[in-house]
Design a protein around this motif. Structure first.
Motif, PDB file in Angstrom:
ATOM      1  N   LEU A  37      -0.556   1.652   7.913  1.00 45.47           N
ATOM      2  CA  LEU A  37      -0.441   1.036   6.591  1.00 45.47           C
ATOM      3  C   LEU A  37      -1.472  -0.053   6.320  1.00 45.47           C
ATOM      4  O   LEU A  37      -1.709  -0.403   5.166  1.00 45.47           O
ATOM      5  CB  LEU A  37       0.959   0.456   6.410  1.00 45.47           C
ATOM      6  CG  LEU A  37       2.084   1.482   6.287  1.00 45.47           C
ATOM      7  CD1 LEU A  37       3.429   0.784   6.269  1.00 45.47           C
ATOM      8  CD2 LEU A  37       1.901   2.331   5.044  1.00 45.47           C
ATOM      9  N   GLY A  38      -2.068  -0.609   7.347  1.00 40.96           N
ATOM     10  CA  GLY A  38      -3.001  -1.700   7.119  1.00 40.96           C
ATOM     11  C   GLY A  38      -3.953  -1.860   8.281  1.00 40.96           C
ATOM     12  O   GLY A  38      -3.870  -1.153   9.288  1.00 40.96           O
ATOM     13  N   SER A  39      -4.885  -2.795   8.118  1.00 43.38           N
ATOM     14  CA  SER A  39      -5.853  -3.084   9.170  1.00 43.38           C
ATOM     15  C   SER A  39      -6.268  -4.547   9.046  1.00 43.38           C
ATOM     16  O   SER A  39      -6.050  -5.168   8.001  1.00 43.38           O
ATOM     17  CB  SER A  39      -7.080  -2.188   9.024  1.00 43.38           C
ATOM     18  OG  SER A  39      -8.013  -2.759   8.121  1.00 43.38           O
ATOM     19  N   ALA A  98       1.088  -4.224  -1.962  1.00 47.97           N
ATOM     20  CA  ALA A  98       2.464  -3.977  -1.522  1.00 47.97           C
ATOM     21  C   ALA A  98       3.049  -2.716  -2.137  1.00 47.97           C
ATOM     22  O   ALA A  98       3.739  -1.944  -1.453  1.00 47.97           O
ATOM     23  CB  ALA A  98       3.341  -5.189  -1.851  1.00 47.97           C
ATOM     24  N   GLU A  99       2.788  -2.463  -3.431  1.00 48.00           N
ATOM     25  CA  GLU A  99       3.355  -1.262  -4.058  1.00 48.00           C
ATOM     26  C   GLU A  99       2.812   0.003  -3.414  1.00 48.00           C
ATOM     27  O   GLU A  99       3.501   1.029  -3.342  1.00 48.00           O
ATOM     28  CB  GLU A  99       3.099  -1.240  -5.567  1.00 48.00           C
ATOM     29  CG  GLU A  99       1.677  -0.937  -5.975  1.00 48.00           C
ATOM     30  CD  GLU A  99       1.541  -0.445  -7.427  1.00 48.00           C
ATOM     31  OE1 GLU A  99       2.543  -0.488  -8.162  1.00 48.00           O
ATOM     32  OE2 GLU A  99       0.425  -0.022  -7.801  1.00 48.00           O
ATOM     33  N   TYR A 100       1.588  -0.059  -2.938  1.00 47.39           N
ATOM     34  CA  TYR A 100       0.975   1.089  -2.279  1.00 47.39           C
ATOM     35  C   TYR A 100       1.636   1.320  -0.909  1.00 47.39           C
ATOM     36  O   TYR A 100       1.994   2.452  -0.553  1.00 47.39           O
ATOM     37  CB  TYR A 100      -0.524   0.856  -2.142  1.00 47.39           C
ATOM     38  CG  TYR A 100      -1.354   2.071  -1.795  1.00 47.39           C
ATOM     39  CD1 TYR A 100      -0.801   3.347  -1.646  1.00 47.39           C
ATOM     40  CD2 TYR A 100      -2.738   1.955  -1.625  1.00 47.39           C
ATOM     41  CE1 TYR A 100      -1.577   4.445  -1.329  1.00 47.39           C
ATOM     42  CE2 TYR A 100      -3.529   3.047  -1.320  1.00 47.39           C
ATOM     43  CZ  TYR A 100      -2.942   4.283  -1.153  1.00 47.39           C
ATOM     44  OH  TYR A 100      -3.723   5.379  -0.843  1.00 47.39           O
ATOM     45  N   GLN A 101       1.815   0.244  -0.154  1.00 43.15           N
ATOM     46  CA  GLN A 101       2.497   0.375   1.133  1.00 43.15           C
ATOM     47  C   GLN A 101       3.916   0.901   0.940  1.00 43.15           C
ATOM     48  O   GLN A 101       4.389   1.742   1.715  1.00 43.15           O
ATOM     49  CB  GLN A 101       2.516  -0.969   1.856  1.00 43.15           C
ATOM     50  CG  GLN A 101       1.143  -1.467   2.269  1.00 43.15           C
ATOM     51  CD  GLN A 101       1.223  -2.679   3.180  1.00 43.15           C
ATOM     52  OE1 GLN A 101       1.902  -2.658   4.206  1.00 43.15           O
ATOM     53  NE2 GLN A 101       0.539  -3.752   2.802  1.00 43.15           N
ATOM     54  N   CYS A 137      -2.573   7.506   5.950  1.00 42.61           N
ATOM     55  CA  CYS A 137      -2.968   6.125   5.709  1.00 42.61           C
ATOM     56  C   CYS A 137      -3.379   5.957   4.253  1.00 42.61           C
ATOM     57  O   CYS A 137      -3.480   6.931   3.505  1.00 42.61           O
ATOM     58  CB  CYS A 137      -4.106   5.715   6.644  1.00 42.61           C
ATOM     59  SG  CYS A 137      -5.648   6.634   6.405  1.00 42.61           S
ATOM     60  N   PRO A 138      -3.638   4.720   3.811  1.00 48.59           N
ATOM     61  CA  PRO A 138      -4.120   4.511   2.436  1.00 48.59           C
ATOM     62  C   PRO A 138      -5.512   5.104   2.231  1.00 48.59           C
ATOM     63  O   PRO A 138      -6.230   5.391   3.186  1.00 48.59           O
ATOM     64  CB  PRO A 138      -4.152   2.980   2.306  1.00 48.59           C
ATOM     65  CG  PRO A 138      -3.249   2.479   3.378  1.00 48.59           C
ATOM     66  CD  PRO A 138      -3.379   3.456   4.501  1.00 48.59           C
ATOM     67  N   GLN A 139      -5.869   5.248   0.973  1.00 47.56           N
ATOM     68  CA  GLN A 139      -7.201   5.702   0.614  1.00 47.56           C
ATOM     69  C   GLN A 139      -8.062   4.563   0.088  1.00 47.56           C
ATOM     70  O   GLN A 139      -9.288   4.648   0.087  1.00 47.56           O
ATOM     71  CB  GLN A 139      -7.121   6.813  -0.439  1.00 47.56           C
ATOM     72  CG  GLN A 139      -8.424   7.480  -0.766  1.00 47.56           C
ATOM     73  CD  GLN A 139      -9.136   7.973   0.480  1.00 47.56           C
ATOM     74  OE1 GLN A 139      -8.773   8.989   1.057  1.00 47.56           O
ATOM     75  NE2 GLN A 139     -10.130   7.242   0.941  1.00 47.56           N
ATOM     76  N   ALA A 140      -7.433   3.508  -0.352  1.00 45.07           N
ATOM     77  CA  ALA A 140      -8.112   2.323  -0.866  1.00 45.07           C
ATOM     78  C   ALA A 140      -7.145   1.161  -0.690  1.00 45.07           C
ATOM     79  O   ALA A 140      -6.107   1.294  -0.034  1.00 45.07           O
ATOM     80  CB  ALA A 140      -8.507   2.519  -2.330  1.00 45.07           C
ATOM     81  N   ALA A 141      -7.453   0.028  -1.287  1.00 47.20           N
ATOM     82  CA  ALA A 141      -6.570  -1.123  -1.167  1.00 47.20           C
ATOM     83  C   ALA A 141      -5.442  -1.105  -2.182  1.00 47.20           C
ATOM     84  O   ALA A 141      -4.419  -1.759  -1.993  1.00 47.20           O
ATOM     85  CB  ALA A 141      -7.369  -2.416  -1.324  1.00 47.20           C
TER      86      ALA A 141
END
Length: 487
Positions: A269-271, A278-281, A390-394
């Motif tokens: 979820l992060g690095s 937060a809404e993306y996570q 994982c995410p694609q952007a922030a």
């Protein structure tokens, strides 16, 4: 039940409609032409087109079908491609005014092959200058807006590609990706995008003059309104380079699993490099719960232990020389002069970018050596897990900022300003090590009401598995999203 209009269908379905006589290649093109003429001015995604030539091609495709000949999976499908591809009869500028009037006299290999598969390429879509931004604007064609909100970015560098697909102005697209330039626009616009394993799709005809070298890290890949379109488009163009690929044959492994419940995946979820909204996570955690409900094993963890900040710097050391090599000699020398003035403790984006873009071969080779160490770690990870999610952007698409230099831009994440460029981490996590990555829509953000996607990273040559997983998500939880006003 209301029938899905042609402009909202995926390319695979449009091709089936044409083959089975429910519509024709000419009718499909006319629908896209009408939409481009009426709706494109709102977002400026399609920046060049030849509808007259495309109509002649469509008539020929219909005649072939009447005689019992079908060229392939996209027979008669009207589509566009990213401006940076050579397409006969169109100029190729990469958004650079110095390249205006650079007319292509032959199709890029990807364009040639997708045409052989029956597609009817009627136009080109917008890019940022030299394909080096997460926004799509330049002094040749102007700027492109996101169809969900034209004041926000559609992404880059294949921003026009994703915006055209989301708005229903094109049925299929091809972009390119060195810094998430396929995956990032797909994420922002609510469509599908695939970054292939490095080297499996020829880049001949997708390079900026005078270069004819393919370049490290960079790949050509499809964007679409469905995962099955991604697979069909990838298989239509993947394979050997017509000149330098003699003697090898591509044989992509088929997916070993065909049910969500059979997959074991990790969720990152992060690095330490970049903050994530937060809404993306929350949306990714919600996806994880849905997957678990389907029987999948989902472990929230990093794929392996590594210094992610150094990993990210190595990504820059590997891909920035490619983009800086496109610069005029005087501009490149300016960067070298600026590097000589930098203090050792300057860790700004400009400093990182300038150092990486003018790196010595000795230092590049050291980064390349570390890359192969990372690749070994990824290989070990994929012995235990099928995929990494994982995410694609922030965050979701951010407001357009075409006035400030990229080096000093900021975006708002979790209520405060963060550096614009930190989110390149999610581009490099798979890009630096040649792995395939598929961006698949997972819904709208709870606060932003804008599209969000999951990045699905697979093992080397695991393209069909990442795309198949995206298709299973699509079938179970919903697929491409339609922006209001473009129904």
């Amino acid at each position: 039940m209301t029938e899905t209009p042609l402009h909202r269908r995926d390319a695979t379905q449009i091709a089936a409609d044409i083959r089975e006589g429910r519509t024709t290649a000419v009718e499909a093109l006319e629908i896209m032409q009408d939409r481009v003429e009426r709706l494109n001015p709102q977002i400026n995604a399609v920046i060049a087109h030849d509808f007259e030539g495309a109509k002649v091609a469509a008539e020929g495709l219909d005649k072939l079908l009447d005689r019992g000949y079908c060229l392939g999976p996209f027979h008669g499908v009207p589509m566009t491609v990213k401006e940076s591809y050579n397409v006969t009869g169109f100029q190729t500028t990469w958004g650079d005014p110095a390249m205006k009037g650079n007319m292509a006299d032959a199709d890029a290999v990807v364009v040639e092959r997708i045409k052989r598969a029956g597609a009817n390429v009627f136009g080109k879509t917008n890019v940022p200058l030299n394909l080096t931004d997460w926004q799509s604007y330049n002094d040749v064609y102007g700027g492109t807006g996101n169809p969900w909100d034209p004041t926000r970015t559609p992404g880059g560098s294949s921003g026009g590609s994703a915006a055209a697909l989301a708005a229903g102005l094109s049925a299929l697209e091809f972009g390119s990706d060195i810094g998430a330039s396929v995956r990032n626009p797909a994420h922002y616009c609510g469509v599908f995008g695939h970054k292939p394993t490095y080297g499996i799709v020829p880049k001949r005809g997708h390079w900026k003059k005078p270069s004819n070298a393919p370049g490290d890290v960079a790949v050509c890949g499809p964007l679409a309104r469905s995962a099955r379109d991604l697979e069909a488009a990838l298989l239509a163009v993947a394979g050997d380079d017509p000149i330098y690929g003699a003697g090898w044959t591509l044989n992509l492994p088929k997916p070993e699993k065909d049910d969500l419940g059979d997959f074991k995946v990790a969720l990152m979820l992060g690095s330490p490099v970049t903050e994530t909204e937060a809404e993306y996570q929350d949306a990714l955690r919600d996806l994880a719960e849905k997957l678990r409900a389907e029987g999948a094993t989902v472990d929230e963890r990093d794929p392996f232990e590594v210094d992610w900040e150094e990993y990210h710097l190595d990504y820059f050391r590997l891909f920035r020389p490619v983009t800086h090599a496109r610069l005029p000699a005087d501009a490149y020398q300016w960067f070298r002069d600026e590097v000589a003035k930098l203090s050792d403790d300057d860790d700004s984006y400009f400093a990182m970018n300038a150092r990486a873009g003018t790196i010595s071969y000795y230092d590049w080779a050291a980064a390349d050596q570390r890359r192969y160490g990372y690749r070994d770690k990824w290989n070990a990870f994929f012995q235990d897990y099928d995929l990494l999610l994982c995410p694609q952007a922030a965050s979701a698409a951010f407001p357009r900022n075409e006035d400030q230099p990229r080096e000093i831009r900021e975006i708002e994440i979790n209520g405060h300003k963060v550096p614009y460029n930190d989110q390149l981490f999610w581009a490099g996590i798979s890009g630096a090590v040649y792995l395939p990555g598929t961006a698949a829509p997972i819904g709208l953000g709870a606060q932003s009401n804008l599209p969000l996607s999951v990045q699905i990273i697979g093992p080397y040559l695991g393209d069909l598995t990442t795309i198949r997983f995206a298709q299973l998500i699509e079938e179970s939880f919903g697929g491409a999203l339609c922006p209001p006003g473009y129904e």
